[in-house]
Scaffold this motif. Structure first.
Motif, PDB file in Angstrom:
ATOM      1  N   PHE A 109       0.779  -1.300  -0.003  1.00  0.00           N
ATOM      2  CA  PHE A 109      -0.087  -0.063  -0.053  1.00  0.00           C
ATOM      3  C   PHE A 109       0.907   1.442   0.087  1.00  0.00           C
ATOM      4  O   PHE A 109       0.585   2.222  -0.517  1.00  0.00           O
ATOM      5  N   ALA A 110       1.915   1.293   0.952  1.00  0.00           N
ATOM      6  CA  ALA A 110       2.579   2.497   1.023  1.00  0.00           C
ATOM      7  C   ALA A 110       3.431   2.649  -0.367  1.00  0.00           C
ATOM      8  O   ALA A 110       3.415   3.855  -0.888  1.00  0.00           O
ATOM      9  N   LYS A 111       4.062   1.667  -0.809  1.00  0.00           N
ATOM     10  CA  LYS A 111       4.642   1.826  -2.255  1.00  0.00           C
ATOM     11  C   LYS A 111       3.911   2.407  -3.471  1.00  0.00           C
ATOM     12  O   LYS A 111       3.930   3.380  -4.073  1.00  0.00           O
ATOM     13  N   GLU A 112       2.311   1.765  -3.482  1.00  0.00           N
ATOM     14  CA  GLU A 112       1.379   2.236  -4.458  1.00  0.00           C
ATOM     15  C   GLU A 112       0.738   3.558  -4.134  1.00  0.00           C
ATOM     16  O   GLU A 112       0.332   4.308  -5.097  1.00  0.00           O
ATOM     17  N   VAL A 113       0.520   3.727  -2.962  1.00  0.00           N
ATOM     18  CA  VAL A 113      -0.343   4.954  -2.705  1.00  0.00           C
ATOM     19  C   VAL A 113       0.110   6.113  -1.987  1.00  0.00           C
ATOM     20  O   VAL A 113       0.099   7.312  -2.301  1.00  0.00           O
ATOM     21  N   ALA A 114       1.337   5.831  -1.356  1.00  0.00           N
ATOM     22  CA  ALA A 114       1.902   7.044  -0.548  1.00  0.00           C
ATOM     23  C   ALA A 114       2.836   7.965  -1.628  1.00  0.00           C
ATOM     24  O   ALA A 114       3.419   7.424  -2.667  1.00  0.00           O
ATOM     25  N   ASP A 115       2.545   9.184  -1.245  1.00  0.00           N
ATOM     26  CA  ASP A 115       3.452  10.241  -1.991  1.00  0.00           C
ATOM     27  C   ASP A 115       5.047  10.273  -1.463  1.00  0.00           C
ATOM     28  O   ASP A 115       5.908  10.134  -1.947  1.00  0.00           O
ATOM     29  N   ARG A 116       4.768  10.171  -0.145  1.00  0.00           N
ATOM     30  CA  ARG A 116       5.945  10.196   0.715  1.00  0.00           C
ATOM     31  C   ARG A 116       5.856   9.444   1.961  1.00  0.00           C
ATOM     32  O   ARG A 116       4.808   8.887   2.534  1.00  0.00           O
ATOM     33  N   VAL A 117       6.896   8.469   2.525  1.00  0.00           N
ATOM     34  CA  VAL A 117       7.261   7.622   3.330  1.00  0.00           C
ATOM     35  C   VAL A 117       8.410   8.254   4.653  1.00  0.00           C
ATOM     36  O   VAL A 117       9.217   8.987   4.199  1.00  0.00           O
ATOM     37  N   LEU A 118       7.833   8.194   5.744  1.00  0.00           N
ATOM     38  CA  LEU A 118       8.675   8.657   7.001  1.00  0.00           C
ATOM     39  C   LEU A 118       9.028   7.516   7.533  1.00  0.00           C
ATOM     40  O   LEU A 118       8.333   6.301   7.987  1.00  0.00           O
ATOM     41  N   PHE A 119      10.496   7.008   7.765  1.00  0.00           N
ATOM     42  CA  PHE A 119      10.780   5.867   8.716  1.00  0.00           C
ATOM     43  C   PHE A 119      11.084   6.333  10.054  1.00  0.00           C
ATOM     44  O   PHE A 119      12.108   7.240   9.914  1.00  0.00           O
ATOM     45  N   ILE A 120      10.586   5.774  10.879  1.00  0.00           N
ATOM     46  CA  ILE A 120      10.850   6.527  12.280  1.00  0.00           C
ATOM     47  C   ILE A 120      11.307   5.428  13.180  1.00  0.00           C
ATOM     48  O   ILE A 120      10.796   4.118  13.195  1.00  0.00           O
ATOM     49  N   ASP A 121      12.312   5.683  13.794  1.00  0.00           N
ATOM     50  CA  ASP A 121      12.930   4.723  14.711  1.00  0.00           C
ATOM     51  C   ASP A 121      13.455   5.434  16.150  1.00  0.00           C
ATOM     52  O   ASP A 121      14.147   6.266  15.973  1.00  0.00           O
ATOM     53  N   GLY A 122      13.045   4.891  17.296  1.00  0.00           N
ATOM     54  CA  GLY A 122      13.747   5.432  18.368  1.00  0.00           C
ATOM     55  C   GLY A 122      13.250   6.884  18.688  1.00  0.00           C
ATOM     56  O   GLY A 122      13.636   7.725  19.276  1.00  0.00           O
ATOM     57  N   GLY A 123      12.021   7.310  17.857  1.00  0.00           N
ATOM     58  CA  GLY A 123      11.563   8.617  18.377  1.00  0.00           C
ATOM     59  C   GLY A 123      12.175   9.615  17.269  1.00  0.00           C
ATOM     60  O   GLY A 123      11.912  11.022  17.613  1.00  0.00           O
ATOM     61  N   VAL A 124      12.858   9.139  16.473  1.00  0.00           N
ATOM     62  CA  VAL A 124      13.351  10.197  15.320  1.00  0.00           C
ATOM     63  C   VAL A 124      13.239   9.644  14.087  1.00  0.00           C
ATOM     64  O   VAL A 124      12.847   8.506  13.754  1.00  0.00           O
ATOM     65  N   ILE A 125      12.995  10.619  13.141  1.00  0.00           N
ATOM     66  CA  ILE A 125      12.787  10.209  11.714  1.00  0.00           C
ATOM     67  C   ILE A 125      14.198   9.966  11.001  1.00  0.00           C
ATOM     68  O   ILE A 125      15.017  10.835  11.089  1.00  0.00           O
TER      69      ILE A 125
END
Ligand code: ADP
Ligand code: MG
Length: 240
Positions: free
Chosen positions: A198-214
């Motif tokens: 879904f993210a690949k097909e529909v999202a304009d942008r993706v944020l990857f967050i880990d440990g409270g930071v982007i």
């Protein structure tokens, strides 16, 4: 439409958001991905004032989100939320669930609210379930009711917190289908999800967050197909 500037949030002495800066444009679909406990739900809850934040600033269409200010009521009607566990009232009919916000929060005439609710239920493929009660519906149907309920507020944006995580696998597609149609219609959406397709097909942008930071953000195709950071690469290897 939505702007987060250096948001910090702690629970007790534990800082769970460590300076989140991000923005969402009108009509944009932004997916937030990341491991469990990384702060994804907390970000959504701060955006519509379900949680307070310790420092930084969140703006929705230029209006500051402050969960203790009177303006929070209007911000919550502009930014709807869809939860993992639907949160429908079990003893009320589907139709009553959908008109609840418009009638009791926005003080809309009941007749108008009912008309729009029927239209929205048709839009999510549940026109014939208006008089059913949520426990009589499948999880996928309940989540589609929850989406109709979010839309009934005529929001400017919708926040989705793992909307398909509680569903049996065979019911995920019908909910993602409704979300995809909303995206095509230009709805502004922030979606926390583990559905990488879904993210690949529909999202304009993706944020990857880990440990409270982007850790990484960018065009969906770049982040998902060609992640730059080792932590993103590692996460994607584990979920794909
Ligand atoms: P995610 O949605 O990415 O799984 P959350 O935003 O729910 O992560 O949680 C981020 C961190 O904050 C986790 O470590 C979680 O344990 C902690 N946390 C969330 N809500 C609370 C709370 N009400 N009280 C204390 N800690 C919390
Ligand atoms: Mg979460």
């Amino acid at each position: 439409m939505i702007e987060l500037r250096d948001i910090r949030k702690s629970y007790g002495s534990v800082e769970v958001l460590k300076g989140i800066t991000a923005s969402v444009e009108k009509g944009e679909v932004v997916c937030i991905i990341g491991p469990s406990g990384s702060g994804k739900s907390t970000i959504l809850r701060c955006i519509n004032g379900l949680e307070s934040y310790n420092s930084g600033e969140i703006l929705v269409e230029g209006q500051r989100v402050d969960r203790n200010a009177p303006s929070i009521v209007s911000i919550r009607t502009q930014v709807s939320m869809v939860f993992q566990r639907f949160n429908l009232f079990p003893h009320r009919t589907v139709l009553e669930n959908v008109i609840e916000g418009p009638v009791f929060v926005k003080k809309e005439p009941r007749k108008e609210a009912i008309e729009r609710a029927r239209m929205l239920l048709a839009q999510v493929g549940l026109a014939e379930k208006a008089d059913a009660h949520p426990p009589q519906l499948s999880g996928g149907q309940q989540q589609r009711v929850a989406i109709a309920r979010a839309l009934a507020m005529q929001p400017k944006a919708i926040l989705f917190d793992e909307p398909t995580s509680a569903l049996d696998p065979e019911l995920v597609g019908e909910v993602l289908g409704v979300m995809r149609k909303l995206a095509d219609d230009g709805m502004t959406m922030v979606v926390v999800t583990h559905e990488m397709g879904f993210a690949k097909e529909v999202a304009d942008r993706v944020l990857f967050i880990d440990g409270g930071v982007i850790v990484e953000q960018g065009a969906a195709k770049d982040v998902l197909n060609d992640p730059k950071h080792a932590r993103t690469q590692d996460f994607l290897r584990r979920v794909l």
